[in-house]
Design an enzyme around this catalytic site. Structure first.
Site, mmCIF file in Angstrom:
data_model
loop_
_atom_site.group_PDB
_atom_site.id
_atom_site.type_symbol
_atom_site.label_atom_id
_atom_site.label_comp_id
_atom_site.label_asym_id
_atom_site.label_seq_id
_atom_site.Cartn_x
_atom_site.Cartn_y
_atom_site.Cartn_z
ATOM 1 N N LYS A 271 -26.245 22.453 31.938
ATOM 2 C CA LYS A 271 -26.200 21.247 31.102
ATOM 3 C C LYS A 271 -26.651 21.548 29.692
ATOM 4 O O LYS A 271 -27.405 22.518 29.454
ATOM 5 C CB LYS A 271 -27.071 20.119 31.686
ATOM 6 C CG LYS A 271 -28.563 20.440 31.893
ATOM 7 C CD LYS A 271 -29.455 20.275 30.679
ATOM 8 C CE LYS A 271 -30.910 20.606 30.964
ATOM 9 N NZ LYS A 271 -31.762 20.751 29.799
ATOM 10 N N ASP B 165 -34.332 17.651 36.422
ATOM 11 C CA ASP B 165 -32.919 17.835 36.063
ATOM 12 C C ASP B 165 -31.983 17.887 37.268
ATOM 13 O O ASP B 165 -30.762 17.943 37.096
ATOM 14 C CB ASP B 165 -32.742 19.128 35.247
ATOM 15 C CG ASP B 165 -33.364 19.023 33.851
ATOM 16 O OD1 ASP B 165 -33.525 17.896 33.354
ATOM 17 O OD2 ASP B 165 -33.675 20.071 33.269
#
Ligand code: ATP
Length: 306
Positions: free
Chosen positions: A13, A143
């Protein structure tokens, strides 16, 4: 007994926005972040193993150096929690094929944990919803829920409460990697040090940024990128300022330290610009390697069953 298994592919990401609130009394910061999943992947195999094997793990791939192959690996933690929560057989073999940089602010470890959760759900036909898997993931790391969700999403709380966001178009990234990682806790500590005595407001999502994403406007998105941890990452690693300057001088639409760094992510107009910037950064001597990627891509998904 022949083993059965699945392979899950999980993305890295970048944080398009990372707004960090004041340090809470619990020692954590409230954050508001906008994630985008990009086309750098780890492949996570989970397979049944012989009795009394327990959980075993093997780590290979371009970025496997420094990744623990014991119970501190986030993939093992995710397997342990899934086995406990859903009463699964406790003999599991995990294989990580890593391409996501380690300690690069790109959620590599979280991606692997997400791969295990999605993989075990598929292998044992648990039929969990995305929300249920994200809930398990949030116990492993902030995350992990986004690594399951993918695409573009807003993260609130500690970044682990995920709301998928609308976006149009695809985005080209050039990622400047550092040879040595930065530990997330030390970057937050440096952020607190730099902010001492300042009054910090509650983090909110940038309307400009969301509008750019909805319109598929890469130029506007480039201008809206922001990261409250960037001054701290640059303070700990001053060379990152040079990297940012080189990228912006060579015409990137925007440049930002990804998450807690030290990876620097540059948004570029198209493939051709990506190539030009890759060459410019490679010859600048200020970074260890450059990779190209595009976003947004899907979250953790099964690519093979055997
Ligand atoms: P984030 O962006 O989520 O803050 P990061 O990308 O900066 O994370 P990771 O690659 O997840 O960092 O690795 C941080 C540390 O976690 C590593 O230095 C390593 O010791 C440990 N770790 C545990 N499990 C893994 C894993 N599966 N892959 C990589 N590192 C792992």
């Amino acid at each position: 007994m022949r083993s059965r298994g699945v392979i899950a592919r999980v993305p890295a990401k970048v944080n398009l926005q990372l707004a960090v609130g004041p340090l809470g009394t619990d020692g954590f910061h409230e954050v508001t972040t906008v994630f985008q999943a990009i086309s750098l992947f780890d492949d996570v195999t989970v397979e049944t193993a012989a009795e009394n094997n327990g959980i075993s793990i093997q780590v290979t791939g371009q970025t496997s150096t420094g990744v623990p192959s014991d119970s501190s690996n986030l993939a093992v933690k995710a397997a342990t929690l899934m086995i406990k929560n859903y009463d699964l057989p406790s003999d599991i073999n995990i294989k990580l094929k890593k391409e996501i940089p380690v300690a690069g602010g790109m959620a590599g470890g979280s991606a692997d944990a997400a791969g295990v959760i999605v993989g075990l759900d598929s292998l044992f036909e648990l039929g969990l919803s995305r929300d249920e898997m994200e809930m398990v993931g949030s116990k492993i790391g902030t995350d992990v829920p986004f690594s399951i969700c993918g695409g573009v999403a807003i993260g609130t709380g500690r970044g682990d409460q995920i709301t998928p966001a609308l976006f149009k178009g695809s985005y080209n990234w050039v990622l400047a990697l550092s040879g040595q990682g930065l530990a997330t806790p030390s970057v937050y500590a440096e952020c607190d040090r730099l902010r001492e005595g300042l009054s910090i407001s509650t983090p909110v999502v940038s309307e400009h940024l969301m509008q750019a994403l909805r319109a598929g406007d890469a130029k506007a998105l480039g201008k809206s990128l922001s990261n409250d941890l960037q001054p701290a990452a640059c303070s700990l690693r001053p060379a990152l300022r040079l990297v940012l300057d080189v990228g912006l001088d060579y015409g990137a639409l925007g440049g930002i330290v990804s998450g807690s760094g030290p990876t620097v992510a540059f948004l570029v107009k198209d493939e051709e610009h990506a190539m030009d910037l890759t060459v410019a950064l490679s010859s600048s001597g200020v970074i260890s390697s450059v990779v190209r990627a595009s976003g947004a891509v899907a979250g953790a998904r099964i690519i093979e069953s055997f």
